[in-house]
Every structure is written in C-alpha cells, then in structure tokens.
Write a protein that holds these residues in place. Structure first.
Motif, PDB file in Angstrom:
ATOM      1  N   ASN A   3      35.917  51.456  33.523  1.00 40.35           N
ATOM      2  CA  ASN A   3      36.841  52.449  34.049  1.00 40.35           C
ATOM      3  C   ASN A   3      37.398  52.035  35.411  1.00 40.35           C
ATOM      4  N   ALA A   4      36.504  51.638  36.327  1.00 43.63           N
ATOM      5  CA  ALA A   4      36.948  51.233  37.664  1.00 43.63           C
ATOM      6  C   ALA A   4      37.787  49.959  37.599  1.00 43.63           C
ATOM      7  N   PHE A   5      37.373  49.010  36.735  1.00 45.65           N
ATOM      8  CA  PHE A   5      38.093  47.735  36.637  1.00 45.65           C
ATOM      9  C   PHE A   5      39.529  47.951  36.169  1.00 45.65           C
ATOM     10  N   PHE A   6      39.695  48.611  35.019  1.00 42.04           N
ATOM     11  CA  PHE A   6      41.047  48.774  34.471  1.00 42.04           C
ATOM     12  C   PHE A   6      41.884  49.737  35.304  1.00 42.04           C
ATOM     13  N   THR A   7      41.244  50.710  35.929  1.00 38.83           N
ATOM     14  CA  THR A   7      41.973  51.604  36.832  1.00 38.83           C
ATOM     15  C   THR A   7      42.495  50.839  38.041  1.00 38.83           C
ATOM     16  N   ALA A   8      41.655  49.967  38.597  1.00 37.27           N
ATOM     17  CA  ALA A   8      42.039  49.207  39.793  1.00 37.27           C
ATOM     18  C   ALA A   8      43.272  48.351  39.526  1.00 37.27           C
ATOM     19  N   PHE A   9      43.264  47.606  38.439  1.00 37.45           N
ATOM     20  CA  PHE A   9      44.358  46.663  38.219  1.00 37.45           C
ATOM     21  C   PHE A   9      45.626  47.352  37.714  1.00 37.45           C
ATOM     22  N   LYS A  10      45.475  48.461  36.994  1.00 37.02           N
ATOM     23  CA  LYS A  10      46.681  49.226  36.623  1.00 37.02           C
ATOM     24  C   LYS A  10      47.286  49.871  37.866  1.00 37.02           C
ATOM     25  N   THR A  11      46.421  50.346  38.776  1.00 40.36           N
ATOM     26  CA  THR A  11      46.908  50.928  40.032  1.00 40.36           C
ATOM     27  C   THR A  11      47.614  49.883  40.882  1.00 40.36           C
ATOM     28  N   LEU A  12      47.071  48.670  40.904  1.00 42.52           N
ATOM     29  CA  LEU A  12      47.696  47.579  41.662  1.00 42.52           C
ATOM     30  C   LEU A  12      49.134  47.362  41.190  1.00 42.52           C
ATOM     31  N   LEU A  13      49.327  47.294  39.876  1.00 40.94           N
ATOM     32  CA  LEU A  13      50.669  47.073  39.335  1.00 40.94           C
ATOM     33  C   LEU A  13      51.572  48.283  39.552  1.00 40.94           C
TER      34      LEU A  13
ATOM     35  N   ARG B 259      52.613  48.395  43.293  1.00 38.11           N
ATOM     36  CA  ARG B 259      53.453  47.272  43.708  1.00 38.11           C
ATOM     37  C   ARG B 259      54.479  46.908  42.627  1.00 38.11           C
ATOM     38  N   ARG B 260      54.912  47.890  41.863  1.00 39.18           N
ATOM     39  CA  ARG B 260      55.892  47.629  40.802  1.00 39.18           C
ATOM     40  C   ARG B 260      57.181  47.109  41.422  1.00 39.18           C
ATOM     41  N   PHE B 261      57.641  45.976  40.930  1.00 32.94           N
ATOM     42  CA  PHE B 261      58.802  45.263  41.449  1.00 32.94           C
ATOM     43  C   PHE B 261      58.647  44.925  42.932  1.00 32.94           C
ATOM     44  N   GLN B 262      57.415  44.604  43.307  1.00 31.67           N
ATOM     45  CA  GLN B 262      57.101  44.068  44.625  1.00 31.67           C
ATOM     46  C   GLN B 262      56.068  42.953  44.445  1.00 31.67           C
ATOM     47  N   HIS B 263      56.028  42.038  45.380  1.00 35.50           N
ATOM     48  CA  HIS B 263      55.046  40.964  45.305  1.00 35.50           C
ATOM     49  C   HIS B 263      53.653  41.495  45.642  1.00 35.50           C
ATOM     50  N   ILE B 264      52.646  40.891  45.025  1.00 39.88           N
ATOM     51  CA  ILE B 264      51.273  41.334  45.248  1.00 39.88           C
ATOM     52  C   ILE B 264      50.462  40.228  45.903  1.00 39.88           C
ATOM     53  N   THR B 265      49.459  40.640  46.670  1.00 35.68           N
ATOM     54  CA  THR B 265      48.617  39.712  47.403  1.00 35.68           C
ATOM     55  C   THR B 265      47.150  39.943  47.062  1.00 35.68           C
TER      56      THR B 265
ATOM     57  N   ALA C 167      44.871  43.396  46.026  1.00 32.18           N
ATOM     58  CA  ALA C 167      43.869  43.501  44.965  1.00 32.18           C
ATOM     59  C   ALA C 167      42.544  44.007  45.508  1.00 32.18           C
ATOM     60  N   ILE C 168      42.119  43.483  46.649  1.00 35.13           N
ATOM     61  CA  ILE C 168      40.857  43.920  47.254  1.00 35.13           C
ATOM     62  C   ILE C 168      40.904  45.418  47.549  1.00 35.13           C
ATOM     63  N   ALA C 169      42.039  45.895  48.053  1.00 32.28           N
ATOM     64  CA  ALA C 169      42.168  47.312  48.426  1.00 32.28           C
ATOM     65  C   ALA C 169      41.976  48.230  47.217  1.00 32.28           C
ATOM     66  N   VAL C 170      42.604  47.904  46.063  1.00 34.92           N
ATOM     67  CA  VAL C 170      42.484  48.791  44.907  1.00 34.92           C
ATOM     68  C   VAL C 170      41.111  48.669  44.253  1.00 34.92           C
ATOM     69  N   ILE C 171      40.511  47.475  44.312  1.00 33.96           N
ATOM     70  CA  ILE C 171      39.150  47.315  43.776  1.00 33.96           C
ATOM     71  C   ILE C 171      38.175  48.166  44.582  1.00 33.96           C
TER      72      ILE C 171
ATOM     73  N   ASP D  68      32.835  48.379  48.978  1.00 34.96           N
ATOM     74  CA  ASP D  68      33.609  47.312  49.606  1.00 34.96           C
ATOM     75  C   ASP D  68      33.280  45.980  48.926  1.00 34.96           C
ATOM     76  N   TYR D  69      34.266  45.444  48.199  1.00 32.95           N
ATOM     77  CA  TYR D  69      34.069  44.180  47.484  1.00 32.95           C
ATOM     78  C   TYR D  69      34.793  43.011  48.170  1.00 32.95           C
ATOM     79  N   THR D  70      35.110  43.181  49.443  1.00 29.51           N
ATOM     80  CA  THR D  70      35.795  42.109  50.170  1.00 29.51           C
ATOM     81  C   THR D  70      34.966  40.835  50.172  1.00 29.51           C
ATOM     82  N   ASP D  71      33.701  40.944  50.537  1.00 28.07           N
ATOM     83  CA  ASP D  71      32.837  39.760  50.581  1.00 28.07           C
ATOM     84  C   ASP D  71      32.662  39.154  49.199  1.00 28.07           C
ATOM     85  N   TRP D  72      32.577  40.007  48.175  1.00 30.98           N
ATOM     86  CA  TRP D  72      32.430  39.526  46.794  1.00 30.98           C
ATOM     87  C   TRP D  72      33.634  38.663  46.409  1.00 30.98           C
TER      88      TRP D  72
END
Length: 674
Positions: free
Chosen positions: A613-623, A626-632, A636-640, A647-651
C-alpha cells in the motif's frame, strides 16, 4: 618576481570577471582559433595553482601568455610538472575509482588522481589587463610550433573548448569559469570548472575512437572520470537560466539521405541571459563516414540574422539584446545534411530522438509543446510524436502533420514503408505499423495486449496523457524504445512461429517496459543524470508487476531471477544514482546491470520494507504531484517518507546512491516434476 606574476595571472583566470561590454561571439571564437603566444615565456619553476579540486605544480619549463585579440586569455605550459585532482563528493567515490581504473593507467589513492604533465593550456573567463607583460621579445618558433600541435591534436576531441570559453565571456560577469587541457604522462585529460552554466567541475580522459576509417582515426572520445557539483548538494539541481517551451518544425526529405529542417523555437527566460547555450549535432556517422549536419542560419522573430557558433555538437546563439527574467525569446533555425541513414538499405530511417533539434544543454530545460509537418518521397510514410492532425499527398511526396499540446521532450521522426492497423478504446487510438509480411492477426494481438497494459497502468500510475499510441516495427532484433506516444519494437514482435523464437521470448515484457515509459520518462521525465533510475529502474519494475498480474505470477518471478543474474557482476563498481556516469564499454555493461537489474531489485526490497500500500501509493503520488514536470531523487524520497511514515533518506542513500545491496532472499526452488 616572475613566479608571483604567473601565479597571479593563473588565479586571475578563475577569479577575474569579464568586462561589461558585449562581444560578437562568432568573431570571438574565430579570434580564439587564431590565438598566438606572447613573448619568450616566463620561468615556471616553483609556481603552483589550485582551481577547484585541481592542483598544478610546475618544476621546470616555461609559461607563455596566450593572446586573443591582443588580450591575454590563457597560458601555455611546456616543461615538467605534476597535477593532482581530488574527488571529495562521497556519492561518486565508487564511480571515480572505477572510471580512472578503466579509462586511464592511473590509480586512485585516497580519493586522489595524480600524475606528471609536460604540456598544458589553461583557459579562463577573466581578463588579464592589469598583469605585467613579462619578459620582452618574441616566442620561439619551437614554442609556437608546440602550441599549434597541441591545439591541432584536440581539433576532433568534441570538447569545443573555444566555444565554451567564449560563452563564459559573453555571459553576465562574476561567474568563474576555467578549462585546463593537460598533456599528462599516462593519458591526456581535460578539466572544467563551470559556474556559468552547469555549476559543476569535471575531469575527463581522452582516448581514440579509431574504427578503421580516416575520419574515425582522428576522433578522440571523452570519458568522464569525475563530475562534482560546485556550491550545491549533488541531489539539488542548479538554477536554470532558460528553458525550451515550444517547437514548431518543418522537415523535408527531398530524396536519398538529404534532409532539410526549419524550426521555430520559443525559450522562456528565467535569469538574465545574453547567449543561449544549446546542443545540436554537427555530424552523423553513416557507414563509419562523417556526414555533416549544417546549421545554415539563426534568425530572430523579426527575421534579423543572429551571431552563432556551431561546432562539435555545441551551439551558442547571441541574442539581439540581453533577455531578462520573464522574457520570451523566439528563434528560427535552418539546418540541412545528408544524414538519413537507412540501416542495411532498409525501408525506413529515423531522425532523433536527440541531436536534430537545437536543445538546451541540460535535461530538465527541454519540455515543450510540439508541432511538425513532414514531407517524404512515396512510398514512405512519415511518423512523429503527437496526434496525427492530417495526412495528404503533394505530387510524389507523402505528407503529415503531428501536434502535441502537452509538454514532451526528445521528439523523433521516422519514415518508412509500412502497412497499418488501428483500434480505438476509451478515447485512445493504438496504431500498429508493420512491414508487409506482418499478419493483421499479429498486429491486432499487439494492440489488445497494449490496451490491457494501459488499463493496468492507468489504475496504478494515472491517466494515459496522449490520444494516440503508435507502435512501429524496426527491422532489427532484440530492442525497443519509447519516445513520447510511440513504441519502436523490433521485428520478432511481428513474426509468428519459429522464425524468431529465440528473440520473441519476453516480447510482452518488453512492450510492458516501453509502455511504462509513458509515465516513467514522458509524463514525469528524469531531471538529471542522477535521477535516471526514475526512468529505467521504475519502468522495468512496473513492467514486471504488470506481467505478474495480467499474465501469470511466474512472469514476475522470472524477472526477479533475471535481475539477480544480471546484477551479480556489477559488485561495487558504481551506483544506481550515477550509473550514467560510468565510462568505457565495461561501464556501459555495468550501467545496464545497475539500472535494469539492481535498480528493480532495490525497488522490490523497498516494497517489502514498507508494504504494498505504501509503496504503490508513494510512486503514484510522485507522478501525480509532478505530472508534466521533471522528477528528482529528492522528490522520490519525500513521497516514500510520507507514505511510509518513516524517514528512508539513509536507506535510499545506501542502496540507490551507495554500493550496498539489500537482502533479496534466496531464489525460490522449482518443484520437481513427477
């Protein structure tokens, strides 16, 4: 006294600001081409210099000021000395060590690359009017000869040094810039310190391309050893001065390999700008021979000719007056060349996806609406990105117009002899264009499979953004490519039975991967080289997920096994984050293993770590965000972090930006057949 003068001169190259007066860039580049040495040279012994993370020490020999239009713009060194370059960015430690080992005969010790130098040219974006002239007299014939030979050797290096230096001189003052060309003992090197455009410093090795022809014997390829950000974190993008927002092109193939391109481009100015720094191919290699792609003219919206320099893929254009933030600049370009290669004399040619249009020299500055009119000799049919507005005939020419109002980048043009099948579902039309031997049943099956994939991706990633999807056969084997709204797929997808069985295995998986690029690459493109895993690793992982759900679960297991096998030999040679900055053929192999094997494995480990749930929610939220914008990677870290509540920054730093590997568990044992 001489040592102090030389040291002050070299430091001034980096620190001095150019004068406020404007220059004609085309005349200035010509003046750099005709640069000459001044005086008999000053003793270099005991002189040292540091520029960024590059240190130079001279133990013997002479330093000669280089005159350009009567001004000292650089220094030429002959003698004995040493260089030392340090990589201080922990993110690139693995890449730096691997690149140096593979592209040179040097080794990295404690993050440092060092060696001897016998010749050197230092160019800087500062004026040296306040420096003393040094010893009077003329340079010796031998020194002038060495200077010419040193520069002639670099004529085909694709560095376009003079173009880069002139661009830095023409831009607003106060931004340090330097290029150092080093004749080193084990490998010729090029170092750049650029706060004008890229805001990074880099060091490259030069090596011959020689493929057996007279042309390729002259070429030397740049192999990146290190690229470090200046004054910023690697995961933070540098400020953008301008971006390409609209392209309106006319492309004509009058016959044979010839092409004529006229394009009007609109740029949005974000910072005060005098000169646009763009990329445009200068030539294309066809059958190992050079075929020139010439820029004939650049004009303003009012038709006035503008100064420009086009050399070795670099293009700089001088605006009629400095542009301010918020301005819109419209330019017209006219190009021509005999560059339309038909591989093996086949019935198609491709122009693009990069090089044929003037584009800003950074990925995230090219995202534009698009219109093109194409005319090609019959029986070829033209294709491009966007909706098909209309097709018509003009005598012996087949013509078509394509338009896309949503922003895209890297548009492509193809023309060939095809038969077509078309099907529309829920407002999306899939066109399948194949060679004559392809059966309609096969073309219809491809369309139906893509509709099933479309339905799955729209649920997991968001709405499909285009009205058309064109699937075009390429008469080769084993690959696919997905420019916006297009899928190029090789011929095994259209050949039934045993004819291409060895290649056709996994063709649905390949189609799933290429279609996934609509979201991972088209709707939300990667913002920089560091973010390319958000194009390829994500597309490969979501394709495997789709195959496992739409076909059978074992399809996902097959992909897991393939990723494990393909990633075994990567080791700690580089990181997913910097896979695009690995050099040499071995680097290309590791790049494949990192982006298309380790990357999906890391994504699967993340999914296991935070749950479906968290995984697919994170990446769908990212898109969605940032729809029609570049992604960094930072996006990705922010939505994860948001979706997981941790906090998965270190991961991410360990497994994406580092060389560590997450635990993927053991391979599933196959049940023995009774």
């Amino acid at each position: 006294m001489l040592r102090n003068w030389i040291l002050a001169a070299l430091i001034a190259f980096v620190l001095a600001a150019p004068a406020a007066g404007t220059i004609d860039i085309s005349k200035k580049v010509e003046a750099f081409d005709n640069a000459r040495l001044k005086g008999p040279g000053a003793e270099a012994r005991g002189t040292a210099l540091s520029v960024g993370n590059l240190s130079l020490r001279f133990t013997s020999g002479k330093l000669f000021p280089i005159l350009v239009d009567g001004k000292t713009e650089g220094v030429f060194f002959i003698g004995e000395g040493q260089f030392e370059y340090s990589s201080v960015d922990p993110f690139e430690a693995a890449n730096f060590k691997t690149n140096v080992k593979r592209a040179t005969r040097y080794t990295v010790e404690e993050g440092k690359l060092a060696g001897a130098i016998s010749e050197l040219i230092f160019w800087g974006a500062g004026y040296l009017d306040d420096l003393p002239d040094g010893p009077a007299g003329d340079s010796s014939r031998e020194a002038q000869k060495r200077f010419r030979q040193f520069r002639d050797k670099r004529e085909f290096d694709q560095t376009a040094v003079e173009v880069q230096v002139v661009h830095s001189l023409a831009e607003p003052p106060g931004r340090p810039f330097a290029i150092v060309e080093l004749g080193a003992d084990k490998k010729d090197l090029v170092y750049t310190f650029d706060t004008v455009f890229s805001q990074d410093e880099s060091i490259f090795a030069l090596d011959k391309v020689n493929l057996g022809t007279k042309f390729t014997k002259q070429l030397r390829q740049l192999f990146v050893l290190s690229r470090q950000p200046i004054g910023r974190n690697r995961l933070t993008l540098p400020p953008m001065a301008y971006r390409l927002v609209d392209v309106d092109a006319n492309v004509v193939n009058p016959g044979g390999m010839d092409v004529r391109v006229e394009v009007r481009e609109t740029f949005e100015i974000l910072e005060p700008t005098r000169v646009l720094k763009l990329s445009l191919m200068s030539w294309r290699m066809v059958d190992l021979l050079q075929h020139d792609y010439r820029l004939k003219a650049v004009t303003g919206k009012d038709g006035s000719a503008l100064p420009f320099v086009h050399r070795e893929g670099h293009l700089i254009v001088q605006l009629p007056q400095p542009a301010e933030s918020g301005d819109s600049v419209v330019l017209d370009f006219a190009m021509e060349g005999d560059i339309l290669e038909r591989p093996g004399g086949d019935n198609y040619w491709i122009l693009g996806p990069s090089g044929w249009l003037p584009e800003v020299r950074r990925v995230d500055a090219n995202f534009h609406s698009y219109r093109v009119v194409i005319k090609v000799p019959k029986p070829f049919m033209p294709f491009s990105n966007g909706s098909t507005v209309k097709r018509w005939d003009e005598g012996n020419f087949a013509c078509a117009e394509f338009r896309e109002t949503q922003p895209i980048f890297l548009p492509v043009i193809l023309a060939g002899k095809y038969k077509s099948f078309e099907q529309t579902n829920d407002g999306v039309t899939i066109q399948v264009h194949a060679y004559a031997q392809a059966k309609k049943q096969r073309m219809e099956k491809i369309a139906n499979n893509l509709f099933a994939l479309l339905e799955f991706y729209e649920k997991t990633l968001g709405d499909y953004p285009f009205s058309e999807l064109k699937v075009i056969e390429i008469n080769q084997l084993g690959w696919g490519q997905a420019p916006p709204g297009i899928i190029f797929i090789t011929k095994e997808a259209f050949i039934p039975g045993q004819a291409a069985r060895g290649w056709s295995i996994g063709i649905n998986s390949r189609l799933a991967h290429e279609l996934a690029h609509t979201w991972w690459g088209d709707i939300s493109p990667w913002a920089s080289d560091e973010d390319y895993w958000l194009c390829e690793s994500t597309a490969d992982y979501y394709a495997a997920v789709a195959m496992g759900i739409l076909w059978r679960e074992s399809e996902f297991d097959k992909e897991m096994d393939r990723w494990r096998d393909a990633s075994r030999w990567v080791g700690d040679s580089g990181t997913i984050l910097l896979a695009n900055q690995l050099s040499t053929m071995a680097g290309l192999r590791d790049r494949q293993g990192l982006l298309y094997a380790k990357g999906p494995l890391v994504l699967h480990a993340l999914r296991q770590e935070i749950g479906d749930n968290a995984f697919f929610t994170a990446f769908k939220t990212l898109l969605s965000n940032r729809r029609f914008q570049h992604i960094t990677t930072q996006d990705a870290i922010a939505v994860i972090n948001m979706a997981s509540g941790k906090d998965y920054t270190d991961w991410i730093h360990r497994y994406i930006a580092g060389t560590e590997w997450p635990d993927q568990g053991k391979k599933k044992k196959k049940k023995k057949k009774k």
